[in-house]
Design an enzyme around this catalytic site. Structure first.
Site, mmCIF file in Angstrom:
data_model
loop_
_atom_site.group_PDB
_atom_site.id
_atom_site.type_symbol
_atom_site.label_atom_id
_atom_site.label_comp_id
_atom_site.label_asym_id
_atom_site.label_seq_id
_atom_site.Cartn_x
_atom_site.Cartn_y
_atom_site.Cartn_z
ATOM 1 N N GLY A 241 12.762 -27.373 52.167
ATOM 2 C CA GLY A 241 12.913 -27.089 53.584
ATOM 3 C C GLY A 241 11.658 -26.525 54.223
ATOM 4 O O GLY A 241 10.657 -26.231 53.567
ATOM 5 N N HIS A 242 11.725 -26.343 55.544
ATOM 6 C CA HIS A 242 10.559 -25.891 56.301
ATOM 7 C C HIS A 242 10.154 -24.468 55.911
ATOM 8 O O HIS A 242 10.982 -23.621 55.613
ATOM 9 C CB HIS A 242 10.790 -26.001 57.811
ATOM 10 C CG HIS A 242 12.035 -25.341 58.317
ATOM 11 N ND1 HIS A 242 12.552 -25.599 59.552
ATOM 12 C CD2 HIS A 242 12.865 -24.435 57.767
ATOM 13 C CE1 HIS A 242 13.637 -24.884 59.744
ATOM 14 N NE2 HIS A 242 13.845 -24.165 58.666
#
Length: 347
Positions: A241-242
């Site tokens: 994920g970011h």
């Protein structure tokens, strides 16, 4: 392509092994014990395959000293046969050799910097402002979007998508289906329970000697960058994920998912199907076993697990789950029985 060959004495010297047998034996390939020939070198690292050692036709075998009594071939003696085999196999590896040049159907924008000793395969797109290092291979139909950079001696398989001004270091290996730099999953809910997209404006920074398995996805950061540090090894089908940070030389196995803004330390080993929640930290040197759910930070290195049971017949599984749900009640009953026993013993 000329055949790669080396004699056993040179192999032993190159990789720090003790040689038992013919020093001039010419080795041209690596092979399994059951498929080897007189010019092959094989290895034994698992006792499960020890029966093959006596029967192999390999010219030489990489083994521990304790296995020498069962070896009829020349041998390279080492404490870690699998590691030495990996290094020797890399010496013979030729699948990533390539011819320099740009296929006529590739598209390279005028502002891209692409050295002439790179290889750009059919249908690949190199966007504006892209910078490639020396001897980079870009596979068919891969897309390197604007202002991305890929450093020297990196290999990009067919069908890879690199977006959002991402940066990739030296000697990367990126397998087919990988997407680097897509938007992270960022949404905020408004007063009417509608989802409002949070713009993702960061990038992805990948260090040197990183390998990324097929169909793995690495999201760009929301504001700061997602970071994959030097020597990280990622298997297939991993979701990162970011704003995640993964420390140097950490290895992660297939189907693991890491939620946004988590920080994974150096030299961690994370097994398959692990789920890691967002905004936590995992200490350097941590090992996480398969299918573990990591819901809070791990501050002390160690081996961590959370799977309840191995696979069982469905009917037995349902009974065990019912018992598990009743553990608080069972604990209360046991505590009551213990208290009664203590009262009886005092009287």
């Amino acid at each position: 392509m000329p055949e790669t060959s080396i004699n056993l004495e040179d192999l032993a010297n190159r990789y720090g092994c003790e040689l038992i047998g013919d020093p001039m034996l010419l080795i041209t390939e690596v092979a399994g014990l059951d498929k080897a020939s007189k010019n092959s070198i094989s290895f034994l690292a698992n006792d499960k395959y020890k029966s093959l050692l006596k029967e192999t036709n390999a010219g030489a075998v990489i083994i521990k000293r304790d296995d020498l009594k069962d070896c009829q071939s020349s041998a390279l003696i080492t404490e870690d046969p699998y590691l030495i085999f990996a290094r020797i196999a890399s010496y013979f590896e030729k699948s990533r050799d390539f011819e320099e040049g740009f296929h006529p159907s590739s598209i390279i924008e005028d502002t891209a910097e692409v050295p002439s000793n790179c290889s750009i395969q059919a249908g690949a797109y190199i966007g504006k402002g892209v910078k490639l290092g020396q001897s980079v291979f870009i596979g068919s139909n891969s897309v390197i979007s604007a202002n991305c950079s890929i450093d020297s001696h990196s290999w990009i398989d067919p069908g890879v998508i690199i977006l959002s001004e991402s940066s990739i270091g030296n000697r990367a290996i990126i397998h087919s289906g990988v997407v680097i730099g897509a938007d992270g999953f960022g949404f905020s809910e408004d007063e009417e329970q509608n989802w409002v997209k949070v713009p993702q404006t960061g990038s992805v920074i990948i260090g040197d000697d990183v390998e990324i398995g097929a169909n793995t996805t690495i999201d760009r950061g929301t504001i700061s960058d997602t970071q994959i540090h030097n020597g990280v090894k990622l298997d297939n089908l991993i979701q990162i994920g970011h704003n995640v940070v993964i420390g140097e030389h950490t290895a992660i196995v297939a189907c693991t998912a890491i939620a946004g803004s988590s920080v994974i330390g150096k030299h961690c080993k994370i097994s398959g199907q692990v789920g890691i929640t967002g905004h936590i930290e995992i200490a350097d040197g941590t090992t996480i076993t398969g299918r573990t759910s990591v819901m809070k930070s791990i501050k002390k290195a160690g081996v961590y697990s959370s799977s309840l049971f191995p696979h069982q017949e469905a009917s037995l599984w349902q009974k065990n789950v019912a018992i598990f749900r009743n553990l608080p009640k069972l604990k209360s009953i046991i505590s009551k029985i213990r208290a009664e026993d203590e009262d009886d013993s005092d009287s």
